[in-house]
Design a protein around this motif. Structure first.
Motif, PDB file in Angstrom:
ATOM      1  N   UNK A   1       0.789  -1.075   0.090  1.00 45.07           N
ATOM      2  CA  UNK A   1      -0.024  -0.167   0.256  1.00 45.07           C
ATOM      3  C   UNK A   1       0.998   1.236  -0.262  1.00 45.07           C
ATOM      4  N   UNK A   2       0.490   2.277  -0.829  1.00 50.61           N
ATOM      5  CA  UNK A   2       1.101   3.390  -0.751  1.00 50.61           C
ATOM      6  C   UNK A   2       0.326   4.448  -0.400  1.00 50.61           C
ATOM      7  N   UNK A   3       0.716   5.464   0.456  1.00 49.57           N
ATOM      8  CA  UNK A   3       0.015   6.605   0.932  1.00 49.57           C
ATOM      9  C   UNK A   3       0.922   7.975   0.575  1.00 49.57           C
TER      10      UNK A   3
ATOM     11  N   UNK B   1       5.923   9.978   1.176  1.00 49.76           N
ATOM     12  CA  UNK B   1       5.152   8.745   0.601  1.00 49.76           C
ATOM     13  C   UNK B   1       5.536   7.607   1.593  1.00 49.76           C
ATOM     14  N   UNK B   2       4.464   7.071   2.051  1.00 52.48           N
ATOM     15  CA  UNK B   2       4.413   5.938   2.933  1.00 52.48           C
ATOM     16  C   UNK B   2       4.187   4.521   2.194  1.00 52.48           C
ATOM     17  N   UNK B   3       5.210   3.711   2.415  1.00 49.27           N
ATOM     18  CA  UNK B   3       5.257   2.171   1.538  1.00 49.27           C
ATOM     19  C   UNK B   3       4.764   1.312   2.656  1.00 49.27           C
ATOM     20  N   UNK B   4       3.836   0.496   2.903  1.00 45.04           N
ATOM     21  CA  UNK B   4       3.500  -0.598   3.712  1.00 45.04           C
ATOM     22  C   UNK B   4       3.185  -1.846   3.044  1.00 45.04           C
ATOM     23  N   UNK B   5       3.995  -2.798   3.537  1.00 45.89           N
ATOM     24  CA  UNK B   5       4.005  -4.017   2.709  1.00 45.89           C
ATOM     25  C   UNK B   5       2.300  -4.722   2.877  1.00 45.89           C
ATOM     26  N   UNK B   6       2.117  -5.593   2.001  1.00 48.91           N
ATOM     27  CA  UNK B   6       0.723  -6.157   1.909  1.00 48.91           C
ATOM     28  C   UNK B   6       0.551  -6.810   3.212  1.00 48.91           C
ATOM     29  N   UNK B   7      -0.418  -6.727   3.913  1.00 50.73           N
ATOM     30  CA  UNK B   7      -0.730  -7.810   5.216  1.00 50.73           C
ATOM     31  C   UNK B   7      -1.161  -9.125   4.380  1.00 50.73           C
ATOM     32  N   UNK B   8      -0.471  -9.970   5.309  1.00 51.45           N
ATOM     33  CA  UNK B   8      -1.005 -11.529   5.005  1.00 51.45           C
ATOM     34  C   UNK B   8      -1.990 -12.060   6.056  1.00 51.45           C
TER      35      UNK B   8
END
Length: 80
Positions: free
Chosen positions: A1-3, A69-76
């Motif tokens: 996800x990118x914000x 920009x915040x980059x969050x890994x995809x949650x599993x």
């Protein structure tokens, strides 16, 4: 996800971009705690992002302004 969050201000001097996330760093050295915070906000953001296995970046926008920009890994999904 990118914000991404951006403003329409003058941006940040190029030599300051790599220091924005350093604790106690202020772009404007004339600012003090009384006139502009402690210089910890973006350092805290970086620490939180790294704790979540993400990252944060900042760059000047071509038309002016700064974009963070915040980059969050995809949650599993967790299976119980």
């Amino acid at each position: 996800m990118r914000i991404s969050v951006a403003d329409c201000g003058p941006g940040v001097p190029q030599e300051s971009l790599s220091k924005l996330f350093d604790p106690f760093y202020r772009v404007d050295s004339s600012r003090t705690r009384q006139t502009g915070g402690a210089g910890l906000g973006l350092a805290i953001v970086r620490s939180c992002m790294e704790a979540c296995a993400g990252q944060v970046t900042a760059h000047n926008r071509p038309g002016g302004g700064l974009e963070v920009t915040l980059y969050l890994p995809k949650a599993e999904a967790q299976v119980a």
